[in-house]
Every structure is written in C-alpha cells, then in structure tokens.
Design a protein around this motif. Structure first.
Motif, PDB file in Angstrom:
ATOM      1  N   GLY A  25       0.819  -1.209   0.000  1.00  0.00           N
ATOM      2  CA  GLY A  25       0.000   0.000   0.000  1.00  0.00           C
ATOM      3  C   GLY A  25       0.849   1.254   0.000  1.00  0.00           C
ATOM      4  N   ILE A  26       1.565   1.451   1.107  1.00  0.00           N
ATOM      5  CA  ILE A  26       2.455   2.620   1.173  1.00  0.00           C
ATOM      6  C   ILE A  26       3.920   2.229   1.016  1.00  0.00           C
ATOM      7  CG2 ILE A  26       0.815   3.892   2.597  1.00  0.00           C
ATOM      8  CD1 ILE A  26       2.610   3.398   5.017  1.00  0.00           C
ATOM      9  N   THR A  65       0.839   6.488  -4.256  1.00  0.00           N
ATOM     10  CA  THR A  65      -0.109   6.653  -3.152  1.00  0.00           C
ATOM     11  C   THR A  65       0.152   7.952  -2.399  1.00  0.00           C
ATOM     12  OG1 THR A  65       1.264   5.252  -1.723  1.00  0.00           O
ATOM     13  CG2 THR A  65      -0.555   4.197  -2.848  1.00  0.00           C
ATOM     14  N   VAL A 110      -5.221   3.203   2.727  1.00  0.00           N
ATOM     15  CA  VAL A 110      -4.819   2.533   1.486  1.00  0.00           C
ATOM     16  C   VAL A 110      -5.159   1.035   1.570  1.00  0.00           C
ATOM     17  CG1 VAL A 110      -2.932   2.067  -0.131  1.00  0.00           C
ATOM     18  CG2 VAL A 110      -2.900   4.171   1.226  1.00  0.00           C
ATOM     19  N   ASN A 111      -5.863   0.527   0.576  1.00  0.00           N
ATOM     20  CA  ASN A 111      -6.186  -0.893   0.366  1.00  0.00           C
ATOM     21  C   ASN A 111      -7.147  -1.496   1.384  1.00  0.00           C
ATOM     22  OD1 ASN A 111      -4.740  -1.249  -2.039  1.00  0.00           O
ATOM     23  ND2 ASN A 111      -2.840  -1.741  -0.963  1.00  0.00           N
ATOM     24  N   ILE A 121      -8.181   4.703  -1.265  1.00  0.00           N
ATOM     25  CA  ILE A 121      -7.136   4.491  -2.274  1.00  0.00           C
ATOM     26  C   ILE A 121      -6.838   3.007  -2.382  1.00  0.00           C
ATOM     27  CG2 ILE A 121      -4.720   4.954  -2.877  1.00  0.00           C
ATOM     28  CD1 ILE A 121      -4.974   7.553  -1.164  1.00  0.00           C
ATOM     29  N   THR A 124      -4.401  -0.022  -4.527  1.00  0.00           N
ATOM     30  CA  THR A 124      -3.192  -0.195  -5.331  1.00  0.00           C
ATOM     31  C   THR A 124      -3.125  -1.612  -5.899  1.00  0.00           C
ATOM     32  OG1 THR A 124      -1.712  -1.069  -3.606  1.00  0.00           O
ATOM     33  CG2 THR A 124      -1.943   1.335  -3.733  1.00  0.00           C
ATOM     34  N   ALA A 166      -2.218   2.919  -8.797  1.00  0.00           N
ATOM     35  CA  ALA A 166      -3.098   3.272  -7.680  1.00  0.00           C
ATOM     36  C   ALA A 166      -4.277   4.056  -8.233  1.00  0.00           C
ATOM     37  CB  ALA A 166      -2.343   4.111  -6.651  1.00  0.00           C
TER      38      ALA A 166
END
Length: 502
Positions: free
Chosen positions: A40-41, A58, A355-356, A361, A363, A368
C-alpha cells in the motif's frame, strides 16, 4: 415520466458559529493489516517506489486529499505489539505471529520507516500504544524513544538507529477498543480506566506537551456503552484530553434508504458521548472539557465474506479490501457532514483506513486509483477548513431504522482567511431532485465560484483500475446567487459542494 422537484430551505447566520474546524478531523489510519502497509504505502522494487520503498503514487493521492494526521500502527494490531520489534536493523527484527488478524508480521516496515513516510506524505502521526498485553512501562519507554532529545537510554537508542532528532509525536492513543471482548488484553472499564490514567500520567511526565486519547466504546451498540465512558472518565478525567468513538456501517440488507440514514445513528452517538463527558465534568466540578476523537469511522461490510476464507499465518494478504460503490460515497459524505456539525467537540477523526484496507485508495503492482469514497473525503478536507456555522435545513424526512432521516443533509463552513463559504450537501432521495434555496444576504459580497457534484445512475457503480473514473465528480453550472438568494438543484442521490467566494 419526469421527476418531481422537491424543495428544501437552508437557514444560516454568518455570526452564529458551531466552532472552529480542527484540521485533524480529516485524519486517516494506517494499521499493520492486510495490504495497508505492505504493497500500500511500502513496496520495495515496485516501479512507483522511491529508493526507500515508499510508493510515490499513493503519496501523491494522499497529498491530493490533504491528510493532516494518520493513526498508526493499529487498531487491533496494537494490542499485542512490541514497539521495540519495529526499530533497529531490519535484518534483526523478529517475525511474529499477529493474533488479531491471523497473519505473520515481519516488522520490515517499522516506526522509523513510518515517520519517514509521514514526512514525505505531509502528514503528522497519531501513535497508539499497547495497553492490551503490555502496559505503563512500555508506554513510558516509547515516548522517551520518540520525543526526548538525547542522553537517555531510549533516546540514545533512537539516535543509534539513525534518527538524531526526536520524532516529536504530539498525539497518543491509550490502547485500542479495550471495551471489546475481541481485543487482546480486553479489560473492564475500571481496569482500563486505571491503567490508561497511569500510563497517560507518566507519558505526560516524560513529555508534558503531548495529548492523549482514551478509549471510548467501540460502537454505540456495545452492552457497556455509556457506563464504560463514565467509568473511564471518572478514573482519568484530569489526564485524558480526548475520548475515542468508533463506528462502521454496512448495507447488509441491501436497503439503501436505511443505509444512507446511518448518519442519523452517528449523530446520536456523538451527542450521547458528549452528554456523558459533560456529566463527568459536572460530577467532578471541573472546568476542563473533554473533546472527542472519532478515530475510526467508515463503511465496512463488502469484504466480510471474502475474509472468512483467508488462509492463516501468511504475510499481508488481501484483507478487508472493500470495493466501494456510489451509495457508499453518499454515506461517507453524510458522515463527514455529521462530524463537521459537531466541530465544537469532535476535534480529531480518522477515516479508517487510508490505502487498500477499507480505504479510499487502492493499489496493484501496476498503479493506484481512487475509490468512490475518495471524493467526498477529499472535498471535505480541501474545502471544509475554517468555522462551521450554525445552520438548519428545512427538508422532508423519511422513516428509517435509525429514526426520521432528512432527505437533505447539509453543513456550512466559512473560511474568513481565504474569503470562502462552502455548503456541503447530500440528497438522499433516490428518485427526486431538490431545489435548495438559502437567504444569503449576509454574504452579499460573495459570488458562486463552483458547484462540484458527484452522482451516478447506478447506486452500485464502482471504480476499478481499468475504469478509475466511472464514479467521478463533475461541474454543475446552474447554481445562482441573485439579490442575496441562493438557488440550486441537488440531483437525486448526489453529493454536492457549493463554493462561494468574495
């Protein structure tokens, strides 16, 4: 057959204020869960990663939102977490069983890496400590490690590990969801209140500049709700700065009107917790006000069945990966409006997560993209800074399982510094447009700058990597401000951002 155009009236006074918006109300959350961190990050070797493995695609989207603060590293994860595992040479960090989510945590990405990422992402850190399987001494040690300059055991350990300057983390969570039987180290309210108070005290002795968040109820449906808050605050009122709230909603019955009315439940939750805080304040005859940290909120239900099939004890599986649809974006918009309407007491909030994992967001190895809920979150963060004005919307309502729900949800934010007024509004009517009118003669020197709208014919429409703009905002040019009267059409099932400027 043409749609009926219903009517709603917005009443607002530029001099009657709810309160200042604390920018931290637009915070988010990164937990060591699923692919939030890994892939993710952080994804070394990915074509979008920099030389430290941090995904720049991201980071770009996070900066587009303007996320001011991120809660880390959990969540349920934190209740068995040894912070020392996450520092020092990566090759020496232990791989551990992570019981909360049934996976293996490698600790490849840890505290230093997160602080470096947060700096690059332009966000601050809200760090959670383990009050489940660990306690007061560990809380003291991690504050020393992060915030003391040098010449102590843990500050010098940080310097040896590559960070000469303190991380200077100002906001700390005293555990996570300790009222929940699912939590590792679950406690009664008295047990938790005692240890949280003692941990918070010694943390503030180490660094008097920090603020601490005590655990409130995991949701309003908990059997201990209300009594938990009162007991915890009675134990540590003078130590705590904020009390947390968590809630998630899902359209399990595929009843969209009920689902969109969930913001009514959220509003009741906030009001109830404020009442308990003020009850304890009165009992203690205190001048101190406890404010709220709504540090977990979102829609979460799409991935529930999929997650039951996951293999245990593997590394960062596809877990809690809700694919959000258009109706989810409408509810997220209403939840943001609800938070803003309580800006006098809700000072921190974290959309869970970033993220995810139940996130705006998503990816893959090849890119992304923005989920549907990205847009109301981004709009609120970008344009909802300043002062919330007291406003009332005269609108028809409908019956729901949460009580009477307004078809039109709205809030007004005035930003004197930038000379703007922003009206956020959700039309929850699935069939009918609404004509919104507002007497804005007090804003005679303003004009309509833009009206941003998110709407779609299909409530279940989603964004994907192949079709990332399926649900995306558009400009609407029909909003007018003539002789001090604003008129606008809010289409059925729509999120609206009406921006005025001097």
């Amino acid at each position: 057959m043409s749609k009926e155009v219903k009517k709603a009236t917005l009443y607002v006074d530029r001099n009657i204020e709810v309160g200042e918006v604390d920018k931290r109300i637009y915070g988010s959350f990164i937990e060591h869960l699923g692919r939030a961190v890994y892939e993710g990050i952080y994804q070394p070797g990915n074509k979008f990663a920099d030389n430290e493995g941090l995904r720049q695609d991201t980071i770009k989207l996070i900066k587009e939102i303007g996320v001011p603060i991120v809660r880390y590293p959990g969540g349920n994860f934190v209740s068995d977490f040894h912070w020392e595992d996450s520092v020092g040479p990566v090759e020496k960090r232990p791989h551990r069983i992570e019981p909360a989510w049934g996976v293996i945590e490698t600790n490849e990405f840890g505290l230093h890496e997160f602080m470096n990422w947060s700096k690059k992402a332009g966000t601050e850190t809200m760090y959670a400590i383990n009050l489940g399987t660990r306690g007061i001494e560990d809380a003291k040690n991690v504050v020393e490690y992060c915030n003391i300059k040098k010449n102590t055991l843990y500050s010098d350990m940080r310097r040896k590990n590559g960070a000469e300057d303190p991380f200077d983390i100002k906001l700390w969570c005293l555990g996570n969801e300790m009222d929940g039987p699912w939590q590792m180290g679950h406690k009664t309210a008295t047990e938790y209140g005692r240890i949280a108070n003692e941990a918070g005290k010694i943390m503030k002795w180490i660094d008097p500049s920090i603020e601490v968040v005590a655990c409130g109820s995991s949701n309003m449906g908990m059997p201990t709700f209300g009594k938990w808050e009162a007991t915890v605050l009675e134990e540590g009122y003078d130590t705590f700065d904020y009390l947390s709230l968590h809630t998630y909603y899902g359209n399990h019955e595929n009843n969209t009107p009920d689902f969109l009315a969930s913001s009514v439940d959220m509003d009741k939750f906030i009001s109830a917790v404020v009442s308990v805080c003020d009850y304890v304040k009165a009992v203690k005859k205190s001048n101190k006000q406890i404010n709220l940290s709504f540090d977990e909120w979102n829609v979460w239900y799409h991935s529930n069945e999929q997650d039951k099939k996951l293999e245990k004890w593997i590394e960062h599986p596809h877990q809690l990966e809700d694919i959000y649809n258009f109706e989810d974006a409408l509810l997220v918009g209403s939840m943001l409006i609800t938070l803003l309407r309580h800006a006098d007491r809700v000072k921190i909030a974290c959309l869970a997560q970033l993220v995810n994992v139940i996130a705006p967001i998503m990816t893959s190895d090849t890119g992304a993209w923005k989920q549907t809920i990205f847009y109301p979150y981004m709009h609120a963060s970008q344009f909802g800074r300043g002062t919330v004005l007291t406003s009332v919307v005269k609108t028809p309502t409908y019956e729901s399982k949460h009580g009477d729900a307004p078809y039109i949800d709205s809030v007004v934010v005035k930003d004197e510094e930038n000379g703007t007024v922003t009206i956020f509004a959700v039309n929850k009517d699935l069939e009918n447009d609404f004509e919104l009118t507002a007497d804005l003669r007090q804003f005679a020197d303003y004009k309509v700058k833009e009206h941003i709208m998110l709407t779609h014919d299909d409530l279940k429409a989603v964004n994907t990597e192949e079709n990332p703009d399926n649900v995306a905002p558009v400009a609407y040019n029909g909003t007018k401000l003539d002789n001090g009267v604003l008129t606008s059409i809010l289409p059925s099932r729509s999120w609206n951002v009406i921006r005025l400027e001097k």
